[in-house]
Design an enzyme around this catalytic site. Sequence first.
Site, PDB file in Angstrom:
ATOM      1  N   GLU A  58       0.700  -5.722 -31.012  1.00  0.00           N
ATOM      2  CA  GLU A  58       1.555  -5.395 -32.158  1.00  0.00           C
ATOM      3  C   GLU A  58       2.562  -4.279 -31.845  1.00  0.00           C
ATOM      4  OE1 GLU A  58       1.423  -7.593 -34.197  1.00  0.00           O
ATOM      5  OE2 GLU A  58      -0.530  -7.963 -35.130  1.00  0.00           O
ATOM      6  N   TYR A  71      -2.135  10.742 -55.472  1.00  0.00           N
ATOM      7  CA  TYR A  71      -2.242  10.755 -54.006  1.00  0.00           C
ATOM      8  C   TYR A  71      -1.691   9.499 -53.363  1.00  0.00           C
ATOM      9  CZ  TYR A  71      -3.962  15.277 -52.859  1.00  0.00           C
ATOM     10  OH  TYR A  71      -4.016  16.626 -52.637  1.00  0.00           O
ATOM     11  N   HIS A 124      -6.675  -4.012 -41.097  1.00  0.00           N
ATOM     12  CA  HIS A 124      -6.934  -5.212 -41.887  1.00  0.00           C
ATOM     13  C   HIS A 124      -7.852  -4.829 -43.049  1.00  0.00           C
ATOM     14  CE1 HIS A 124      -6.359  -7.771 -37.939  1.00  0.00           C
ATOM     15  NE2 HIS A 124      -5.256  -7.133 -38.321  1.00  0.00           N
ATOM     16  N   HIS A 172      -2.063   0.435 -38.281  1.00  0.00           N
ATOM     17  CA  HIS A 172      -2.175  -0.921 -38.828  1.00  0.00           C
ATOM     18  C   HIS A 172      -3.653  -1.258 -38.972  1.00  0.00           C
ATOM     19  CE1 HIS A 172      -2.085  -5.172 -39.420  1.00  0.00           C
ATOM     20  NE2 HIS A 172      -2.538  -5.450 -38.209  1.00  0.00           N
ATOM     21  N   HIS A 224      -2.310 -10.547 -43.949  1.00  0.00           N
ATOM     22  CA  HIS A 224      -2.685  -9.900 -42.685  1.00  0.00           C
ATOM     23  C   HIS A 224      -3.190  -8.474 -42.917  1.00  0.00           C
ATOM     24  CE1 HIS A 224      -1.353  -9.035 -38.239  1.00  0.00           C
ATOM     25  NE2 HIS A 224      -2.510  -8.500 -38.532  1.00  0.00           N
TER      26      HIS A 224
HETATM   27  P1  13P Z   1      -4.598  -5.838 -30.923  1.00  0.00           P
HETATM   28  O1  13P Z   1      -6.046  -5.925 -30.533  1.00  0.00           O
HETATM   29  O2  13P Z   1      -3.678  -6.507 -29.932  1.00  0.00           O
HETATM   30  O3  13P Z   1      -4.200  -4.425 -31.245  1.00  0.00           O
HETATM   31  O4  13P Z   1      -4.442  -6.661 -32.273  1.00  0.00           O
HETATM   32  C1  13P Z   1      -5.310  -6.376 -33.328  1.00  0.00           C
HETATM   33  C2  13P Z   1      -4.669  -6.636 -34.638  1.00  0.00           C
HETATM   34  O5  13P Z   1      -4.983  -5.961 -35.599  1.00  0.00           O
HETATM   35  C3  13P Z   1      -3.670  -7.711 -34.757  1.00  0.00           C
HETATM   36  O6  13P Z   1      -2.948  -7.580 -35.930  1.00  0.00           O
END
Ligand code: 13P
Length: 210
Positions: free
Chosen positions: A73, A119, A94, A92, A160
């Site tokens: 990413e 916050y 999930h 980033h 995502h």
């Molecule tokens: P990477 O392991 O390449 O960092 O990817 C993980 C991820 O969160 C993909 O969106």
Amino acid sequence: MNERDTRNLLSELAASLFVRGFSVGSAGNISVRLPDGYLMTPTNSSLGRLDPDRLSKLDADFRHVGGDKPSKEVFMHRAFYQARSDAGAVVHLHSTQATAVACLPEVDHTNPIPPLTPYFVMRVGRRMPIIPYYRPGDPAMEPAINAAARDARAVLLANHGPVVSGKTLTDAVYAAEELEEAAKLFLMLRGQSPRLLSTEQVDDLLATFG
Ligand code: 13P
């Protein structure tokens, strides 16, 4: 902070996110700006078990110059650094609730989570759009994120997860945590009519805390 301390802090904050369930498996990636480039989590690494000495090092042009192979990413992170001179770090995740919001077709994609708490506003800001879906690692997401990030410290990638920037590593991690909690509140309160912070209250928070 020197590079050694930054490597240690990144690994420590990542592990903290992992043990509290903000990331699972090898999901998520983190980067931080250095005077001579960037540090980034290696691809397929678990945020729970990073080795500070094996973090990927990128030069100022995002070329891999040391450590393990960087996250797929890189483009997602680069989009933020190039759009925002104030971005010193990008996280980033999930994380479940923010990702849930990013899966809802009928929310306002220009700004799905309203100003529920101070916050959230202080850490994430006034606006956080949803970007259309792209396959993980697809460089095509870069222009879309870059355009949105000019006006937002964080975005949600449809189906995502969140991408959050901050002035420092700690700021970016705190913002990602506040975003997850705000997403949880938003989902809890759906179908109800919660009181929101007024425009004046949001203005006051941003004027006072930046
Ligand atoms: P990477 O392991 O390449 O960092 O990817 C993980 C991820 O969160 C993909 O969106």
